[in-house]
Write an enzyme that holds these catalytic residues in place. Sequence first.
Site, mmCIF file in Angstrom:
data_model
loop_
_atom_site.group_PDB
_atom_site.id
_atom_site.type_symbol
_atom_site.label_atom_id
_atom_site.label_comp_id
_atom_site.label_asym_id
_atom_site.label_seq_id
_atom_site.Cartn_x
_atom_site.Cartn_y
_atom_site.Cartn_z
ATOM 1 C CB ALA A 1 4.790 2.095 1.553
ATOM 2 C CE LYS A 2 4.702 -1.888 7.838
ATOM 3 N NZ LYS A 2 5.937 -0.625 8.915
ATOM 4 N N GLY A 3 4.122 -3.056 3.515
ATOM 5 C CA GLY A 3 3.518 -4.072 2.492
ATOM 6 C C GLY A 3 3.681 -5.205 3.796
ATOM 7 C CB VAL B 1 -0.791 0.270 1.260
ATOM 8 C CG1 VAL B 1 -1.545 0.902 1.009
ATOM 9 C CG2 VAL B 1 -2.358 -1.155 1.004
#
Length: 378
Positions: free
Chosen positions: A67-69, A22
């Site tokens: 962001a992050k995953g 995201v």
Amino acid sequence: MTVSIPLRRDDGSVEVLMGHRVQHNLSRGPAKGGLRYSPHVNLDEVRALAMWMTWKCALVDVPYGGAKGGIAFDPHNYSEAELERVTRRYTSEIGTFIGPERDIPAPDIGTDEQTMAWMMDTYSVGRGHTVLGSTTGKPLRLGGSLGRSSSTSRGVVHIALAALRHRGIDRATATAAVQGFGKVGRSAARFLAEAGLRVVAVSDQFGATVCREGLALELLEKHVDATGSVVGFAGGEELDPDGLVLLDVDLLVPAAIEGVIDLDNAPLVQASVIVEGANGPTTPDADRILEAHGVLVVPDILANAGGVIVSYFEWVQANQAYWWTEKEVQARLAERMECAWDFVLRYADAHSLSLRTAATCLAVARVAEAHRLRGRYP
Ligand code: NAD
């Protein structure tokens, strides 16, 4: 972006995992954020963590958006070869979405520098040349930065010492408890002890250990390396892991997972200062209760920003192919953390706000300002 990750297991069977990445806001620069491997990963969690990254980067003034995953699986149940295949397939699925000028992943729960090396390699193979700036938190031998692996913990401790000073608590007589003994918690405990505090308890997902005279951390680290957990450490007594946040200590550092201080246990917290090593360890309900009880809570977006600050240093060094000394990294990290602490504290005092509200206001204002200055196109 949500992707399927078909994985061939070592026994020949095939399993399909779900992964997410995201990007929350790109107004101030490329997106930046960790990659989490945990069975609890879901899109909502990744989305919230991405937003936190936006505010964190803005607060400490590194030129990134958030962001992050995450991939929903438990890495402990997979072999190294399987983890490599998962990581490479995920990287290739999100390959058009990331890159040094677009979105730069880093380690988080369940991932480490080896994960970042595989990601960087997979991304580079796709481009036809080595792109060291495509991930941060990489091994030193592969474009990592000196001081990166311990940077979040160092930052937590800079902030913890500033918060104790602010509360008039002498570090030489202060006690601390640390929840989580992973990348953040383990080094945070060690740096707190080096700064003179007595670390009386630590925990991990399997249990907790306590010693009122102060844990012998060197021996504890050896025990954890040998057994994989703090449980069974001969230099401490066993403690119910849920009880760690309730201990009568000066400083509590939650450095594991989110939501551990909540409506139920917040009224029982005895610590004077909480420094959030983890992202989101305190629920909003708990925050209100702790504030009413006079507990000083230093929010995650300030307290654990050391990791993204040195990730930024790593990215700058990788893009320039020019490496700094550890002394330079540490000095620049300390300066940025102390500057961010003063910035938030002054604003909180001036407007009678909690540190969390102050930090969030300052961060949101910076993002909004960047957004406004960019204007609308066409
Ligand atoms: P990690 O996987 O290295 O370690 C997590 C630790 O928490 C492990 O010791 C695990 O056993 C423990 N744990 C899990 N559930 C627990 C529970 N219920 N009670 C007690 N302990 C529990 O992860 P990490 O990188 O150290 O991340 C920890 C937190 O810090 C996360 O919230 C992460 O988002 C945040 N964070 C990490 C970094 C970084 O640079 N690694 C940067 C900023 C924020």
